[in-house]
Design a protein around this motif. Sequence first.
Motif, PDB file in Angstrom:
ATOM      1  N   PRO A 182       3.591 -29.783  35.611  1.00 22.60           N
ATOM      2  CA  PRO A 182       2.272 -30.293  35.561  1.00 22.60           C
ATOM      3  C   PRO A 182       1.528 -29.983  36.906  1.00 22.60           C
ATOM      4  CG  PRO A 182       4.210 -31.566  36.406  1.00 22.60           C
ATOM      5  CD  PRO A 182       4.763 -30.382  35.785  1.00 22.60           C
ATOM      6  N   VAL A 210      -9.492 -32.836  30.283  1.00 23.37           N
ATOM      7  CA  VAL A 210      -8.503 -32.093  30.899  1.00 23.37           C
ATOM      8  C   VAL A 210      -9.330 -31.103  31.938  1.00 23.37           C
ATOM      9  CG1 VAL A 210      -6.914 -30.287  30.439  1.00 23.37           C
ATOM     10  CG2 VAL A 210      -7.219 -32.018  28.802  1.00 23.37           C
ATOM     11  N   SER A 226     -10.034 -33.136  35.227  1.00 23.47           N
ATOM     12  CA  SER A 226      -8.803 -33.489  35.884  1.00 23.47           C
ATOM     13  C   SER A 226      -8.054 -32.477  36.344  1.00 23.47           C
ATOM     14  CB  SER A 226      -7.895 -34.210  34.695  1.00 23.47           C
ATOM     15  OG  SER A 226      -6.290 -34.284  35.173  1.00 23.47           O
ATOM     16  N   ILE A 227      -8.303 -31.256  35.854  1.00 22.78           N
ATOM     17  CA  ILE A 227      -7.955 -29.989  36.840  1.00 22.78           C
ATOM     18  C   ILE A 227      -8.593 -29.850  38.028  1.00 22.78           C
ATOM     19  CG2 ILE A 227      -7.753 -27.361  36.670  1.00 22.78           C
ATOM     20  CD1 ILE A 227      -7.500 -27.551  33.708  1.00 22.78           C
ATOM     21  N   VAL A 287       2.700 -28.426  29.686  1.00 25.40           N
ATOM     22  CA  VAL A 287       2.186 -29.111  31.041  1.00 25.40           C
ATOM     23  C   VAL A 287       3.234 -29.895  31.540  1.00 25.40           C
ATOM     24  CG1 VAL A 287       0.491 -30.993  31.545  1.00 25.40           C
ATOM     25  CG2 VAL A 287      -0.281 -28.881  30.213  1.00 25.40           C
ATOM     26  N   ARG A 338       1.016 -28.960  25.414  1.00 30.12           N
ATOM     27  CA  ARG A 338       1.173 -30.252  25.999  1.00 30.12           C
ATOM     28  C   ARG A 338       2.508 -30.314  26.555  1.00 30.12           C
ATOM     29  NH1 ARG A 338      -2.220 -33.961  21.800  1.00 30.12           N
ATOM     30  NH2 ARG A 338      -3.830 -34.250  23.260  1.00 30.12           N
ATOM     31  N   HIS A 355      -2.716 -26.410  31.859  1.00 31.07           N
ATOM     32  CA  HIS A 355      -3.834 -27.528  31.704  1.00 31.07           C
ATOM     33  C   HIS A 355      -5.142 -26.662  31.060  1.00 31.07           C
ATOM     34  CE1 HIS A 355      -1.884 -31.078  33.859  1.00 31.07           C
ATOM     35  NE2 HIS A 355      -1.350 -29.955  34.670  1.00 31.07           N
TER      36      HIS A 355
END
Length: 576
Positions: free
Chosen positions: A53, A78, A81-82, A49, A46, A59
């Motif tokens: 980001p 996750v 979201s990628i 990331v 995390r 990720h």
Amino acid sequence: MKEKKQQNGGVPRKVVPIRMDAGFFFERAVSSLDRYHYDKALKYFRKAVEYEPENPVNHCNMAGILSEMGDYEGSNAVLTSILEHVDPSMTECYFYLANNYANMEQFEAAEQALITYLEQDVSGQFLAEAEEMMDLLHYELERPMKLSSIKAREGMIEHESARALLEEGKFAQAAKLLEEILDKNPDFLAARNNLALAYYYLGLFRKAQGAIDDVLEREPGNLHGLCNLAIFYQHQGDEKMLGELTLQLRNIVPFHQEHVFKLATTMGILGEHEAAYGHFKRLIKDDEVNFDPCLFHYAAVASYNTGRYAEAKKYWQHVQKLDPAAEIPKFYLSRLEEEQLTGGERLQVSYHYHLPFEEQFKLWEKQDSGVPDGMKKDPLIRSSFFWALRHGDARTKLQVIQAFGSIGDVEVIEALRAFLMEPEEEKYLKSVALYVLRSLGVKDSVPVRDQEEVRMVDPKIISSDLPVWEDEWQAVVDTALQGMDSRYNLLQQYDLEILWVDFLSRQYPKTPAITTVAGWAAALEYLTAKMHRRTITYEEVAQRYGVSASTASKYARRVDEVCGIKEKMERIFPSV
């Protein structure tokens, strides 16, 4: 950072700052994973990331550890979201989604994610695993998947053929096949990366750069593309762009063995030897590659270039055990020992598993048969030939042309044809190239460019400015070449021909009557041997051609008087 004082006497002590970046937290996460500390690994992923980001790999790592911990919904959030916000081109995320859905027993959702993966993913990285999952879903859903196509399979057979051609050093053929594949499937990035390599090995740098630009335009984070781009920046001398890209590559710690190897060799070529050393050490710990002599050579090179000489020696000794017939470890071990004993000049060591270019020629010159068969097929050696023919100095180009006469395949013929069309190349080199084409059996006329003019030349006809070429003159050459047979290399045979042409040109139109073809042939072989510093006597050459020693001597003196052999040795015939 300010210096702190120790409590026992106030002696100042420097505090070494910790480099806090995504790479740092990634390494901490991997270390935690190795000890099965999943909570800590997740925390570090995390943090990676947070620092980067926009890097989809960070990720993905976080999604992977969530899946390992059984949090499939969190992992899928996750991954989604990628695909929606970070990098929609990361099609492998669909495969990860399918895995998570299958573990949640949401088989229809798993099927849809897997179909999307197979229909959109070009690389086929998880193709075998996807096919296994297809069988599972078929069983669970009691029906076959409604799959229209598998993107990664488009052109796969042809691509494997192209890769095989690259591995054999047949770069021109590989480039042609890869171009055909990409005409049908422009998004086949593995093929486009290999096309860039084929162009690069052929010395076609502008086309190679264009191929890599196409890869990174389609997938900016493609590791193979980034590594290739760094090599091109280095070749172009673009220090600013190279510095920025090298910094980016330093912070990448890939998982897959293929990616680790690509990054390791790239960092070595860029002179980032410490980074290369670390990656090669990681690979050596992998049991699957412990029998690869090339890898241990690379590790030895990285060790040497970082001052770890004992370790370099150990690795080269291991290479010698794995590949006892190879000259490469013997050469580097002897040079390393010599350097340590005498304090001599440091080695220039290449991250390629072959001898330095000059050492290869020294080795081949000792052999009557020319380039050994095993080396003719070595792609790295072949690439060094093509490279040197385009970018080497005149002496090196001459050596390459001579070596091509020993290899004699389609690729070599095409390379020599292309060389004849280079307007800036020396006339002498082009003449030798024409002679080699003739020796390889090329009978059709070939185009030769002299500055702006292109003329068609018949390689079967001896090149001269004489208005005629008599049959008995050709008979002398044919007899001499037959007598020289395999005892002389192609360059020496060519030099005999040029000596004869020069002699006749200086005498024309009062050329001598050729009453004894064998006598003139014997004289030409004798003089050619002398020009190349070979031991020979009139008696030896006379016996070979069936003439008297006095006849061979008489004709040799005649040619020497007209042509000035000593001057010719210095001016026309380069020593090789």
